[in-house]
Design an enzyme around this catalytic site. Structure first.
Site, PDB file in Angstrom:
ATOM      1  N   ARG A 172      10.283  42.761 103.324  1.00  0.00           N
ATOM      2  CA  ARG A 172       9.985  43.500 104.611  1.00  0.00           C
ATOM      3  C   ARG A 172       9.909  43.159 105.703  1.00  0.00           C
ATOM      4  O   ARG A 172      10.081  43.919 106.983  1.00  0.00           O
ATOM      5  CB  ARG A 172       8.970  44.869 103.706  1.00  0.00           C
ATOM      6  CG  ARG A 172       9.199  45.760 102.875  1.00  0.00           C
ATOM      7  CD  ARG A 172       9.433  45.205 102.026  1.00  0.00           C
ATOM      8  NE  ARG A 172       9.647  46.372 100.547  1.00  0.00           N
ATOM      9  CZ  ARG A 172       8.691  46.516  99.605  1.00  0.00           C
ATOM     10  NH1 ARG A 172       8.015  46.002  99.447  1.00  0.00           N
ATOM     11  NH2 ARG A 172       9.752  47.448  99.128  1.00  0.00           N
ATOM     12  N   ASP A 201      13.804  42.327  98.637  1.00  0.00           N
ATOM     13  CA  ASP A 201      13.978  43.573  97.986  1.00  0.00           C
ATOM     14  C   ASP A 201      14.687  43.975  99.069  1.00  0.00           C
ATOM     15  O   ASP A 201      15.971  43.649  99.816  1.00  0.00           O
ATOM     16  CB  ASP A 201      12.606  44.073  98.561  1.00  0.00           C
ATOM     17  CG  ASP A 201      12.067  45.242  98.129  1.00  0.00           C
ATOM     18  OD1 ASP A 201      12.463  46.518  97.690  1.00  0.00           O
ATOM     19  OD2 ASP A 201      11.049  44.969  97.384  1.00  0.00           O
ATOM     20  N   HIS A 253      15.981  48.033  93.942  1.00  0.00           N
ATOM     21  CA  HIS A 253      15.224  46.966  95.308  1.00  0.00           C
ATOM     22  C   HIS A 253      16.456  46.523  95.497  1.00  0.00           C
ATOM     23  O   HIS A 253      16.037  45.211  96.015  1.00  0.00           O
ATOM     24  CB  HIS A 253      13.656  46.443  94.543  1.00  0.00           C
ATOM     25  CG  HIS A 253      12.283  47.780  94.640  1.00  0.00           C
ATOM     26  ND1 HIS A 253      11.620  48.396  95.676  1.00  0.00           N
ATOM     27  CD2 HIS A 253      11.989  47.880  93.565  1.00  0.00           C
ATOM     28  CE1 HIS A 253      11.232  48.549  95.552  1.00  0.00           C
ATOM     29  NE2 HIS A 253      10.936  48.915  94.140  1.00  0.00           N
ATOM     30  N   ASP A 317      10.547  47.130  88.659  1.00  0.00           N
ATOM     31  CA  ASP A 317      10.251  48.009  89.237  1.00  0.00           C
ATOM     32  C   ASP A 317      10.735  48.676  89.521  1.00  0.00           C
ATOM     33  O   ASP A 317      12.267  48.556  89.923  1.00  0.00           O
ATOM     34  CB  ASP A 317       9.001  47.648  89.895  1.00  0.00           C
ATOM     35  CG  ASP A 317       9.715  47.006  91.270  1.00  0.00           C
ATOM     36  OD1 ASP A 317      10.302  46.258  90.992  1.00  0.00           O
ATOM     37  OD2 ASP A 317       8.854  47.120  92.417  1.00  0.00           O
ATOM     38  N   GLU A 318      11.280  50.378  88.798  1.00  0.00           N
ATOM     39  CA  GLU A 318      10.860  51.641  90.161  1.00  0.00           C
ATOM     40  C   GLU A 318      12.903  51.659  89.928  1.00  0.00           C
ATOM     41  O   GLU A 318      12.727  52.310  91.347  1.00  0.00           O
ATOM     42  CB  GLU A 318      10.387  51.658  91.620  1.00  0.00           C
ATOM     43  CG  GLU A 318       8.667  51.759  91.960  1.00  0.00           C
ATOM     44  CD  GLU A 318       8.153  51.481  93.612  1.00  0.00           C
ATOM     45  OE1 GLU A 318       6.856  52.537  93.688  1.00  0.00           O
ATOM     46  OE2 GLU A 318       8.890  50.052  94.328  1.00  0.00           O
ATOM     47  N   TRP A 384       0.693  47.269  87.723  1.00  0.00           N
ATOM     48  CA  TRP A 384       0.318  48.073  88.803  1.00  0.00           C
ATOM     49  C   TRP A 384       0.087  49.087  88.433  1.00  0.00           C
ATOM     50  O   TRP A 384      -0.156  49.855  89.465  1.00  0.00           O
ATOM     51  CB  TRP A 384       1.494  46.758  89.847  1.00  0.00           C
ATOM     52  CG  TRP A 384       3.260  47.806  88.929  1.00  0.00           C
ATOM     53  CD1 TRP A 384       3.894  48.329  88.432  1.00  0.00           C
ATOM     54  CD2 TRP A 384       3.472  49.084  90.380  1.00  0.00           C
ATOM     55  NE1 TRP A 384       4.767  48.663  88.471  1.00  0.00           N
ATOM     56  CE2 TRP A 384       4.764  49.670  90.074  1.00  0.00           C
ATOM     57  CE3 TRP A 384       3.164  49.424  91.553  1.00  0.00           C
ATOM     58  CZ2 TRP A 384       5.485  50.667  89.965  1.00  0.00           C
ATOM     59  CZ3 TRP A 384       3.699  50.687  91.393  1.00  0.00           C
ATOM     60  CH2 TRP A 384       5.205  51.660  91.355  1.00  0.00           C
ATOM     61  N   GLU A 453       5.457  46.226 104.631  1.00  0.00           N
ATOM     62  CA  GLU A 453       6.191  46.947 104.600  1.00  0.00           C
ATOM     63  C   GLU A 453       5.409  47.066 106.495  1.00  0.00           C
ATOM     64  O   GLU A 453       6.503  47.549 107.844  1.00  0.00           O
ATOM     65  CB  GLU A 453       5.412  48.321 104.414  1.00  0.00           C
ATOM     66  CG  GLU A 453       7.134  48.021 103.445  1.00  0.00           C
ATOM     67  CD  GLU A 453       6.344  48.023 101.932  1.00  0.00           C
ATOM     68  OE1 GLU A 453       5.536  47.774 101.934  1.00  0.00           O
ATOM     69  OE2 GLU A 453       6.607  48.449 101.258  1.00  0.00           O
TER      70      GLU A 453
HETATM   71  C1  ACM Z   1       5.421  47.712  92.667  1.00  0.00           C
HETATM   72  O1  ACM Z   1       4.533  47.683  93.407  1.00  0.00           O
HETATM   73  N1  ACM Z   1       6.990  48.401  93.046  1.00  0.00           N
HETATM   74  C2  ACM Z   1       5.396  47.209  91.763  1.00  0.00           C
END
Ligand code: ACM
Length: 679
Positions: A172, A201, A253, A317-318, A384, A453
């Site tokens: 970021r 990312d 990501h 993740d995500e 997390w 970020e």
């Molecule tokens: C995360 O905070 N997306 C691992």
């Protein structure tokens, strides 16, 4: 009988806990050691002080001992005759260890340290343990008006958890090598032993690939680490006893990956370009095509040799699977392979990745989304999520350990959320959960996560430190060491000493304020910044669209930190005063802020500082009215009304910060109203 023994043990631990707590008001050690005993000796530091290492050659100990001498001479002003450890002679500080370790998760980091009148003895199983002892020894240095000395103590120490990490997201915002190195130094001084390097990312790929050069040519803005630089950082960390775990975050990501190689994407007709905002985005690798696995296999084959550690983080993740849902061919693939959900498809992907990594001799680690029913327990789960449900109850850490996975905790340790050090410090990873020995052993430890970020090289240190020192204590020290006030007192000294390592967490606040004022007197703004904290839990940059990668991050909020120092002191002073204590400290603060606003009013304004004018003015107005009330022991109805109205304004966030003394001002106003006569 068993009951009686148990009671005796409980009593003993209570007494020990109490004794340690008494000592912890005396020594500014962090993380607090497992056991410390005092004796009446003291070792005085003078120019003849020497260090010797009476064991096999260890670059780690040579380095730590030399750094110890440098920091000691700088801190004490004593002109040491010897700038390096002695060879073939016994010194005043004698370091002995049994073996030079290859860095891995099983390293023994224990040590004993004994300070006598004329000698200090350090003894450890490994060279890494010896370096941990030197970190403690430097924290013991004390002084009176005429000399610096090390007090007589015997310390036996070892960590509670084997994994005590810091993750830094360099995607970021890119963080140059010197930033990483000074943070590695700080980690070692807090006995942390894992640097998790979040290298990719949506916002950029930060690792060079000679096999896939478009990754950095098209998706890094020219900001990435070469192989040579990575080797240098890994070697630097190894010397400090810090393992380096790389993270290549896939399959989500992935915007930057797909900016370089769109053919790996899940959508054919998508215009991929480096993401400039923050958040969770749709571009995702296509897990149904062979070229994705060829790409990852080649990339991993190229980069895994740079990272000697066994663990390798694949993110995971995500991934909300939006692009998977929108792709006909992916839907068809799912049906054909009996993969009902996107989780099933991601597990299919993860299992293939694990095989690829195993071929490279690596163990796969991923964020807790990878913990699905079909994921083999050879994977390592990085917990997390689940913070709000309570770690021990809802967090994935315990669940992972019970299911047979090794696991590492980060929920509760997201330092980019700008919560107080007390919040992080009081999170007990295991709590009272009953675990078998095997389950407990699978809980490796934890990591503070520094998502970047909103953090640039200018501000990252103040987002990591000093709070991460308290987190390091949570993972190193016995669970019973958990007194927040005591931790805060030690942390203040630790924070100050971290500056010796070149950390800019304190000094860069003034740099930012000087820039904001175009180099006018910053004392009034510094005072205001000591009362304000950046908005927490992502309220700054709501929905990720206020700031882009290249927005300015040298604004007032960037000069403010969690745990605003004067706010903490004022809030405490008000609490004491309203319970019958003296008014002096409260009155001094109120007077100071009234004067600070006068100084601020004199500054030549510009668009960066003008937005702070109403906040400062309102603070001064309330301060002046309350100060007068305390002095005269009188307060008028109009004043109470004005304070009440102004307080509503003071509660509003301004310039992405919140004033951290509003509740205390409110308490003070109510106290004045109840206790003083109206004029
Ligand atoms: C995360 O905070 N997306 C691992």
């Amino acid at each position: 009988m068993k009951k009686i023994i148990l009671l005796i043990i409980i009593n003993l631990t209570g007494v020990l806990g109490f004794a340690q707590e008494n000592l912890s008001t005396k020594y500014d050690l962090m993380p607090w050691p497992k056991d410390i005993k005092e004796h009446p000796n003291k070792f005085v530091i003078d120019s003849s002080l020497t260090i010797s290492i009476t064991s096999n050659q260890s670059e780690r100990v040579e380095h730590a001992a030399t750094q110890f001498l440098r920091r000691l001479t700088n801190r004490t002003g004593v002109f040491l005759n010897e700038g390096f450890p002695l060879e073939n002679k016994k010194g005043d500080i004698q370091i002995q260890f049994d073996e030079v370790s290859k860095l891995d998760i099983k390293n023994n980091e224990s040590y004993t340290l004994t300070v006598e009148d004329s000698t200090i003895k350090i003894s450890a199983k490994t060279d890494i343990g010896a370096t941990r002892a030197l970190a403690t020894l430097l924290q013991l240095v004390d002084h009176n008006a005429t000399e610096y000395f090390i007090p007589g103590v015997t310390i036996s120490d070892e960590p509670r958890f084997v994994w005590r990490g810091l993750m830094i997201d360099v995607s970021r915002h890119f963080q140059p090598i010197d930033v990483l190195k000074r943070n590695l130094d700080a980690m070692a001084s807090m006995k942390m032993n894992v640097f998790h390097w979040h290298l990719t990312d949506d916002q950029g790929i930060r690792i060079e690939s000679k096999t896939y050069p478009k990754l950095t040519a098209l998706a890094s803005d020219g900001l990435f680490y070469t192989h040579e630089q990575i080797k240098d950082v890994v070697a630097y960390a190894d010397r400090l006893g810090i393992r380096v775990i790389p993270e290549i975050d896939v399959p989500g990501h992935a915007t930057a990956f797909l900016t370089a190689y769109p053919e790996l994407g899940s959508k054919d007709d998508y215009d991929y370009s480096i993401e400039r905002f923050s958040g969770v985005f749709d571009p995702t690798l296509n897990p149904t095509i062979d070229i994705t696995y060829t790409f990852l296999e080649n990339l991993f084959a190229e980069i895994t040799p740079l990272f000697p550690d066994e663990y390798f983080h694949i993110g995971g993740d995500e991934n909300e699977g939006k692009h998977w849902d929108e792709s006909k061919s992916i839907q068809k693939f799912k049906k054909k392979h009996g993969l009902k959900t996107n989780h099933d498809l991601q597990t299919y992907f993860n299992v293939k990745l694990e095989k690829i990594l195993n071929k490279q001799g690596k163990k796969l680690m991923g964020w807790d989304e990878i913990m699905t029913p079909d994921m083999p327990t050879s994977a390592v789960i990085h917990s997390w999520r689940g913070e709000n449900e309570g770690l021990a109850k809802g967090g994935t850490l315990i669940e992972a350990a019970k299911q047979g996975y090794q696991t590492v905790l980060s929920n509760g340790f997201y330092i980019d959320r700008m919560q107080s050090v007390a919040y992080h410090y009081t999170i007990e990873p295991i709590g009272d959960v009953k675990l078998t020995n095997a389950e407990r052993e699978r809980i490796l430890g934890g990591e503070a996560t520094m998502w970047c970020e909103l953090a640039t090289p200018l501000t990252i240190d103040s987002r990591i430190w000093p709070r991460t020192a308290a987190i390091a204590e949570r993972f190193w020290s016995p669970k019973e060491i958990n007194n927040v006030d005591n931790m805060r007192t030690r942390l203040e000294v630790v924070s100050f000493n971290l500056e010796e390592l070149g950390l800019a967490h304190i000094k860069n606040r003034a740099v930012i304020l000087r820039g904001m004022t175009n180099h006018q007197d910053i004392s009034s703004l510094l005072s205001l910044s000591n009362l304000c904290e950046p908005l927490k839990i992502y309220a700054r940059n709501l929905d990720g669209i206020e700031y882009k990668t290249y927005s300015p991050f040298n604004l007032f909020a960037d000069a403010c930190v969690a745990d605003a120092s004067d706010a903490l002191k004022f809030n405490k002073a008000v609490s004491k005063f309203t319970k019958g204590g003296a008014s002096t400290s409260v009155a001094n603060y109120l007077q100071k802020w009234t004067n600070d606003y006068k100084a601020f009013s004199q500054l030549q304004k510009n668009p960066k500082i003008t937005p702070l004018e109403p906040l400062f003015k309102n603070l001064a107005l309330v301060s002046e009215l309350l100060s007068e009330a305390i002095q005269t022991k009188k307060i008028s109805k109009e004043s109470i009304q004005t304070i009440g109205n102004t307080m509503i304004l003071l509660r509003e966030p301004v310039a992405d910060v919140e004033l951290m003394i509003v509740d205390a001002l409110n308490d003070l106003s109510q106290y004045c109203e109840s206790n003083y006569s109206s004029k």
